[in-house]
Design a protein around this motif. Structure first.
Motif, mmCIF file in Angstrom:
data_model
loop_
_atom_site.group_PDB
_atom_site.id
_atom_site.type_symbol
_atom_site.label_atom_id
_atom_site.label_comp_id
_atom_site.label_asym_id
_atom_site.label_seq_id
_atom_site.Cartn_x
_atom_site.Cartn_y
_atom_site.Cartn_z
ATOM 1 N N GLY A 235 0.826 -1.201 0.000
ATOM 2 C CA GLY A 235 0.000 0.000 0.000
ATOM 3 C C GLY A 235 0.854 1.242 0.000
ATOM 4 N N TRP A 236 0.203 2.395 -0.062
ATOM 5 C CA TRP A 236 0.922 3.660 -0.050
ATOM 6 C C TRP A 236 0.123 4.734 0.661
ATOM 7 N N PHE A 237 0.837 5.759 1.119
ATOM 8 C CA PHE A 237 0.261 6.960 1.696
ATOM 9 C C PHE A 237 0.745 8.142 0.875
ATOM 10 N N ALA A 238 -0.177 8.958 0.393
ATOM 11 C CA ALA A 238 0.172 10.158 -0.364
ATOM 12 C C ALA A 238 -1.022 11.107 -0.314
ATOM 13 N N SER A 239 -0.798 12.346 -0.701
ATOM 14 C CA SER A 239 -1.865 13.342 -0.623
ATOM 15 C C SER A 239 -1.930 14.188 -1.880
ATOM 16 N N GLY A 240 -3.151 14.612 -2.198
ATOM 17 C CA GLY A 240 -3.353 15.546 -3.295
ATOM 18 C C GLY A 240 -2.913 14.995 -4.632
ATOM 19 N N ALA A 241 -2.152 15.820 -5.383
ATOM 20 C CA ALA A 241 -1.718 15.443 -6.720
ATOM 21 C C ALA A 241 -0.829 14.209 -6.700
ATOM 22 N N ALA A 242 -0.053 14.041 -5.634
ATOM 23 C CA ALA A 242 0.833 12.872 -5.554
ATOM 24 C C ALA A 242 0.035 11.578 -5.558
ATOM 25 N N ALA A 243 -1.111 11.582 -4.888
ATOM 26 C CA ALA A 243 -1.917 10.370 -4.806
ATOM 27 C C ALA A 243 -2.475 9.970 -6.169
ATOM 28 N N LYS A 244 -2.650 10.923 -7.057
ATOM 29 C CA LYS A 244 -3.292 10.646 -8.343
ATOM 30 C C LYS A 244 -2.397 9.886 -9.307
ATOM 31 N N VAL A 245 -1.070 9.884 -9.052
ATOM 32 C CA VAL A 245 -0.168 9.232 -10.000
ATOM 33 C C VAL A 245 0.361 7.901 -9.465
ATOM 34 N N LEU A 246 -0.125 7.453 -8.307
ATOM 35 C CA LEU A 246 0.333 6.195 -7.732
ATOM 36 C C LEU A 246 -0.609 5.047 -8.107
ATOM 37 N N PRO A 247 -0.149 3.813 -8.044
ATOM 38 C CA PRO A 247 -0.930 2.672 -8.549
ATOM 39 C C PRO A 247 -2.288 2.523 -7.867
ATOM 40 N N ALA A 248 -3.330 2.531 -8.657
ATOM 41 C CA ALA A 248 -4.682 2.408 -8.110
ATOM 42 C C ALA A 248 -4.976 0.997 -7.629
ATOM 43 N N GLU A 249 -4.185 0.009 -8.077
ATOM 44 C CA GLU A 249 -4.458 -1.372 -7.661
ATOM 45 C C GLU A 249 -3.985 -1.663 -6.236
ATOM 46 N N LEU A 250 -3.149 -0.795 -5.677
ATOM 47 C CA LEU A 250 -2.718 -0.956 -4.289
ATOM 48 C C LEU A 250 -3.577 -0.084 -3.374
ATOM 49 N N PRO A 251 -3.834 -0.532 -2.148
ATOM 50 C CA PRO A 251 -4.569 0.313 -1.195
ATOM 51 C C PRO A 251 -3.833 1.624 -0.961
ATOM 52 N N GLY A 252 -4.543 2.739 -1.123
ATOM 53 C CA GLY A 252 -3.938 4.053 -0.936
ATOM 54 C C GLY A 252 -4.647 4.851 0.144
ATOM 55 N N HIS A 253 -3.909 5.747 0.769
ATOM 56 C CA HIS A 253 -4.443 6.544 1.868
ATOM 57 C C HIS A 253 -4.046 8.003 1.674
ATOM 58 N N ASP A 254 -5.036 8.881 1.587
ATOM 59 C CA ASP A 254 -4.807 10.318 1.488
ATOM 60 C C ASP A 254 -5.254 10.954 2.805
ATOM 61 N N LEU A 255 -4.311 11.182 3.717
ATOM 62 C CA LEU A 255 -4.654 11.672 5.044
ATOM 63 C C LEU A 255 -5.092 13.126 5.039
ATOM 64 N N SER A 256 -4.719 13.871 4.019
ATOM 65 C CA SER A 256 -5.166 15.262 3.934
ATOM 66 C C SER A 256 -6.675 15.346 3.748
ATOM 67 N N ALA A 257 -7.268 14.307 3.176
ATOM 68 C CA ALA A 257 -8.713 14.290 3.009
ATOM 69 C C ALA A 257 -9.425 14.223 4.351
ATOM 70 N N VAL A 258 -8.727 13.712 5.373
ATOM 71 C CA VAL A 258 -9.294 13.627 6.720
ATOM 72 C C VAL A 258 -8.921 14.842 7.551
ATOM 73 N N TRP A 259 -7.641 15.231 7.496
ATOM 74 C CA TRP A 259 -7.113 16.212 8.448
ATOM 75 C C TRP A 259 -6.955 17.613 7.886
ATOM 76 N N GLY A 260 -7.138 17.794 6.576
ATOM 77 C CA GLY A 260 -6.831 19.093 5.986
ATOM 78 C C GLY A 260 -5.355 19.172 5.649
ATOM 79 N N GLU A 261 -4.869 20.350 5.379
ATOM 80 C CA GLU A 261 -3.471 20.534 5.005
ATOM 81 C C GLU A 261 -2.543 20.072 6.130
ATOM 82 N N LEU A 262 -1.608 19.171 5.790
ATOM 83 C CA LEU A 262 -0.646 18.661 6.770
ATOM 84 C C LEU A 262 0.748 19.259 6.579
ATOM 85 N N SER A 263 1.061 19.678 5.369
ATOM 86 C CA SER A 263 2.310 20.375 5.068
ATOM 87 C C SER A 263 3.509 19.670 5.703
ATOM 88 N N GLY A 264 4.245 20.350 6.564
ATOM 89 C CA GLY A 264 5.446 19.765 7.147
ATOM 90 C C GLY A 264 5.192 18.590 8.065
#
Length: 316
Positions: A235-264
């Motif tokens: 699986g992978w963890f990524a956010s925003g535009a980065a998440a869109k280019v990673l393999p859709a067949e693996l479980p993915g997690h976009d934590l910014s969708a839950v927490w808002g901007e995480l930045s640093g």
């Protein structure tokens, strides 16, 4: 040299552990630093520093490096690395406005130390007696993973036995204006430790640091790590535009969708969530990705569950 994660600390609304972070879908409430740290010494510290101290205390306690308020290891051998891009921006803006309106005479001597970007790292070191190398990383969304990478480098070079790596961001009107939306108002922390130091003190191992890339582009970096990883990524963890280019067949997690901007704080929160998943029964390595899909703005890191101790192929 294997580098272990021997401590995890989380300071996010309604969440105080990696297990809770992995299970959380909606933030609740806010972090109350005084409830965790006590009120003493917090009065003149900005929000990001207070959040960093909460994450620091929790991760040191989880790692067994802090017990009954005292360090259990040599503080001169403990490094501190903090990632925060927005941490003191409210203070910096307030100081700039005061100088513009009133001149330097209008500045408060209690406020101006917070205008220094390394205030979070230095305050964590002072409060907990950590006198090893001290580093602040403020270079965009990849800075959390970069801080982990630099912590690993310090350990491998023999500069420290343990590295406390913290990522925090505050939520306030000024940072919302800068990023265009809500910010997480919290973060997470890891204790990284050389394998021999962890084994000598009988530390619990939460995860193993695997390979990494820096500046290869999001997709290229992921593909390189996936090809080099001895075990298949699960699986992978990524956010925003980065998440869109990673393999859709693996479980993915976009934590910014839950927490808002995480930045640093992104890389550290991703790592804590992944470790929470290991504790919940996930048994394979995952890839943490942060940054933009260009040649100099992205980073990726493999995190393995405790049983996976194969040497990592990536160079620091």
């Amino acid at each position: 040299m294997s580098i272990f994660v021997t401590g995890v600390g989380v300071a996010l609304p309604g969440v105080d552990s990696a297990a809770a972070l992995a299970a959380t879908r909606y933030p609740v409430g806010s972090v109350d630093p005084a409830a965790v740290l006590g009120k003493k010494g917090l009065r003149y510290k900005d929000r990001a520093t207070q959040l960093g101290l909460v994450a620091g205390q929790r991760v040191l306690t989880d790692a067994g490096l802090l017990r009954d308020g005292a360090l259990t290891v040599d503080g001169t051998r403990v490094a501190v690395l903090v990632s925060s891009n927005l941490g003191n921006v409210d203070t910096a803006c307030r100081v700039a406005r005061t100088i513009a309106d009133e001149g330097t005479r209008g500045l408060s001597p209690m406020d101006t130390p917070n205008a220094s970007s390394n205030i979070i790292a230095s305050e964590i070191a002072i409060r907990f007696g950590l006198h090893g190398p001290n580093l602040m990383v403020c270079n965009g969304p990849s800075s959390g993973l970069d801080a982990i990478r630099w912590g690993t480098a310090l350990l491998r070079s023999g500069r420290a036995d343990q590295a406390v790596v913290v990522g925090v961001e505050p939520d306030n009107e000024i940072v919302r204006e800068l990023v265009g939306g809500p910010v997480a108002d919290g973060g997470a922390a890891l204790v990284l430790e050389r394998a021999e130091a962890a084994e000598a003190r009988g530390a619990t191992v939460h995860a193993v640091i695997g390979g990494h890339t820096r500046g290869a582009g999001v997709a290229a970096g992921f593909d390189r790590l996936a090809a080099d990883e001895p075990a298949r990524l699960t699986g992978w963890f990524a956010s925003g535009a980065a998440a869109k280019v990673l393999p859709a067949e693996l479980p993915g997690h976009d934590l910014s969708a839950v927490w808002g901007e995480l930045s640093g704080a992104l890389g550290l929160v991703q790592a804590a969530a992944a470790i929470g998943g290991f504790g919940a029964g996930a048994h394979g390595p995952v890839c943490l990705v942060a940054g933009s899909d260009d040649d100099d703005g992205s980073a990726a890191l493999v995190l393995r569950p405790p049983a996976a101790t194969a040497p990592e192929p990536g160079a620091v």
